[in-house]
Design a protein around this motif. Structure first.
Motif, PDB file in Angstrom:
ATOM      1  N   TYR A   1     -19.902  -1.924  15.292  1.00 43.26           N
ATOM      2  CA  TYR A   1     -19.803  -2.120  13.833  1.00 43.26           C
ATOM      3  C   TYR A   1     -18.919  -1.614  13.224  1.00 43.26           C
ATOM      4  CZ  TYR A   1     -24.905  -3.005  14.669  1.00 43.26           C
ATOM      5  OH  TYR A   1     -25.982  -3.330  15.097  1.00 43.26           O
ATOM      6  N   ILE A   2     -18.144  -2.293  12.354  1.00 47.13           N
ATOM      7  CA  ILE A   2     -17.339  -1.967  11.376  1.00 47.13           C
ATOM      8  C   ILE A   2     -17.867  -1.424  10.197  1.00 47.13           C
ATOM      9  CG2 ILE A   2     -15.154  -2.676   9.768  1.00 47.13           C
ATOM     10  CD1 ILE A   2     -14.901  -5.100  11.675  1.00 47.13           C
ATOM     11  N   ASN A   3     -17.952  -0.142  10.009  1.00 51.67           N
ATOM     12  CA  ASN A   3     -18.668   0.520   8.800  1.00 51.67           C
ATOM     13  C   ASN A   3     -17.692   0.839   7.668  1.00 51.67           C
ATOM     14  OD1 ASN A   3     -21.394   0.999  10.321  1.00 51.67           O
ATOM     15  ND2 ASN A   3     -20.342   2.285  11.640  1.00 51.67           N
ATOM     16  N   GLY A   4     -16.337   0.843   7.643  1.00 52.15           N
ATOM     17  CA  GLY A   4     -15.709   1.206   6.524  1.00 52.15           C
ATOM     18  C   GLY A   4     -14.370   0.064   6.848  1.00 52.15           C
ATOM     19  N   LEU A   5     -13.837  -0.230   5.532  1.00 48.47           N
ATOM     20  CA  LEU A   5     -12.732  -0.974   5.481  1.00 48.47           C
ATOM     21  C   LEU A   5     -11.676  -0.601   4.455  1.00 48.47           C
ATOM     22  CD1 LEU A   5     -14.187  -4.621   6.040  1.00 48.47           C
ATOM     23  CD2 LEU A   5     -12.415  -3.626   7.300  1.00 48.47           C
ATOM     24  N   GLY A   6     -10.430  -0.491   4.710  1.00 54.19           N
ATOM     25  CA  GLY A   6      -9.465  -0.283   3.493  1.00 54.19           C
ATOM     26  C   GLY A   6      -8.298  -1.019   3.592  1.00 54.19           C
ATOM     27  N   ARG A   7      -7.390  -1.230   2.465  1.00 51.89           N
ATOM     28  CA  ARG A   7      -6.289  -1.944   2.345  1.00 51.89           C
ATOM     29  C   ARG A   7      -5.437  -1.220   1.598  1.00 51.89           C
ATOM     30  NH1 ARG A   7      -5.491  -5.047  -2.273  1.00 51.89           N
ATOM     31  NH2 ARG A   7      -7.018  -5.108  -3.667  1.00 51.89           N
ATOM     32  N   TYR A   8      -3.917  -1.308   1.772  1.00 57.67           N
ATOM     33  CA  TYR A   8      -3.046  -1.008   0.984  1.00 57.67           C
ATOM     34  C   TYR A   8      -1.677  -1.690   1.023  1.00 57.67           C
ATOM     35  CZ  TYR A   8       0.809   2.106  -0.836  1.00 57.67           C
ATOM     36  OH  TYR A   8       1.785   2.934  -1.566  1.00 57.67           O
ATOM     37  N   VAL A   9      -1.198  -1.949  -0.130  1.00 57.79           N
ATOM     38  CA  VAL A   9       0.236  -2.740  -0.222  1.00 57.79           C
ATOM     39  C   VAL A   9       0.964  -1.875  -0.962  1.00 57.79           C
ATOM     40  CG1 VAL A   9      -0.641  -5.098   0.493  1.00 57.79           C
ATOM     41  CG2 VAL A   9      -0.467  -4.112  -2.290  1.00 57.79           C
ATOM     42  N   PRO A  10       2.262  -1.863  -0.677  1.00 58.23           N
ATOM     43  CA  PRO A  10       3.194  -0.926  -1.637  1.00 58.23           C
ATOM     44  C   PRO A  10       3.465  -1.781  -3.031  1.00 58.23           C
ATOM     45  CG  PRO A  10       4.260  -1.783   0.488  1.00 58.23           C
ATOM     46  CD  PRO A  10       3.054  -2.769   0.332  1.00 58.23           C
ATOM     47  N   PRO A  11       3.646  -0.839  -4.019  1.00 57.13           N
ATOM     48  CA  PRO A  11       3.452  -1.245  -5.315  1.00 57.13           C
ATOM     49  C   PRO A  11       4.727  -2.232  -5.711  1.00 57.13           C
ATOM     50  CG  PRO A  11       3.508   1.085  -5.192  1.00 57.13           C
ATOM     51  CD  PRO A  11       3.877   0.546  -3.981  1.00 57.13           C
ATOM     52  N   ARG A  12       5.766  -2.510  -5.057  1.00 58.95           N
ATOM     53  CA  ARG A  12       6.728  -3.094  -5.500  1.00 58.95           C
ATOM     54  C   ARG A  12       6.343  -4.722  -5.065  1.00 58.95           C
ATOM     55  NH1 ARG A  12      12.700  -3.462  -2.343  1.00 58.95           N
ATOM     56  NH2 ARG A  12      13.410  -5.314  -3.502  1.00 58.95           N
TER      57      ARG A  12
END
Length: 332
Positions: free
Chosen positions: A8-19
């Motif tokens: 099971y995938i119980n958590g997901l997260g993402r991030y992209v640089p501000p620029r």
């Protein structure tokens, strides 16, 4: 040792640089236009890391969000996998540096390079680890700083790529509000087409000598038209094969989440699969092609936007250099 058939995938997260770099910004660098880029790729904006900002930095931010979403402390993790074709360095691996920064302790940590298909390859490896170690808690992070290998004088490639990271936490038990069970997966590769999409310069086959000027092969090179054909053909074929083996057809799929490389590829894939356009997720216009990170970024956004709901069957598919490609089924 007991074995688990479902992870099971119980958590997901993402991030992209501000620029954020818009098509208008690129008009100042190369002979291109917003109209040309949009018509051929669907991309409007891509996010670019600051100079010297490595993949592990983006991976760290996405991983923190995924761990929080899963309700798991870093110290509970037993394995850390990082899918990337733009690692911080050849050695040491990015996963070890990420684990240290998160404060995980001394887990198994390794990088996986299957280019844009890296996240799906990593999910399959995570599932295998969970079968072997039923109490394991595995962090799968896909992180890319493609801008570090982009030739900003090449208008055919520089308009396509962006930087970003996505992360998932996997265990053998469902927790949280919207866990995904990881269903059957199919993964493929074919090295006879390796030269269609490459980042070669500096590798052991094409090394540099001290003081040598960086060559064009250090950057992303791509035979766009042929990659397009291979991508659509192979992803569509593998998706159909996967659905048939699962006893499903395309009408049983609630959402198709394809690799976000190019809107034309996404649309052509949807047409081949004969899936309702409203069931095809796309955010390529906001991020460009973030390689291995594109699917976990898309899945995270799908939850944030309420597009993914409990009970949904999700078909994910990707295609990248190698050539590599894959498809998998997730059940929310």
């Amino acid at each position: 040792m007991p074995m688990s058939a479902t992870s099971y995938i119980n958590g997901l997260g993402r991030y992209v640089p501000p620029r954020a770099v818009s098509n208008a910004d690129l008009e100042k660098l190369v002979d291109t236009s917003d109209e040309w880029i949009t018509a051929r790729t669907g991309i409007k904006v891509r996010h670019i890391a600051e100079k010297g900002q490595p993949s592990s930095d983006l991976a760290y931010e996405a991983s923190k969000r995924a761990l929080e979403h899963a309700g798991i402390e870093p110290g509970e993790l037993t394995h850390v996998l990082v899918a990337t074709c733009t690692p911080d360095s050849y050695c040491p691996n990015t996963a070890s540096m990420l684990a240290h920064r998160l404060g995980v302790g001394t887990p198994m940590a390794m990088d996986i390079n299957a280019a844009c298909t890296g996240f799906l390859y990593s999910l399959e490896i995570a599932r295998s680890l969970l079968c072997t170690y039923p109490d394991a808690k595995v962090l799968v992070t896909a992180s890319e700083v493609l801008s570090s290998r982009t030739n900003w004088a090449d208008r055919s490639t520089c308009v396509l790529f962006g930087d970003g990271a996505g992360a998932a936490v996997l265990t053998n038990k469902p927790t949280g509000e919207l866990p995904f069970s990881v269903g059957p997966m199919q993964l493929r590769s074919d090295g006879q087409y390796a030269d269609l999409l490459t980042i070669k310069g500096g590798g052991s086959a094409t090394p540099y000598t001290l003081g040598e000027t960086v060559r064009e092969d250090f950057f992303i090179t791509m035979e766009g038209r042929e990659v397009f054909k291979q991508a659509v053909r192979n992803m569509a074929s593998l998706c159909k094969e996967l659905l048939e083996k699962a006893g499903m057809d395309i009408n049983d799929v609630d959402l198709l989440v394809p690799h976000q490389a190019n809107l034309r590829i996404i649309e052509a894939l949807g047409n081949r699969l004969k899936i309702d356009r409203n069931k095809v997720f796309s955010n390529v216009q906001k991020y460009g092609n973030t390689s291995a990170a594109s699917i976990p970024i898309a899945l995270t956004e799908g939850i944030e936007q309420g597009i993914l709901a409990k009970g949904d069957s999700v078909l994910v598919t990707s295609f990248g250099a190698g050539l590599t490609w894959g498809a998998g089924l997730l059940q929310a």
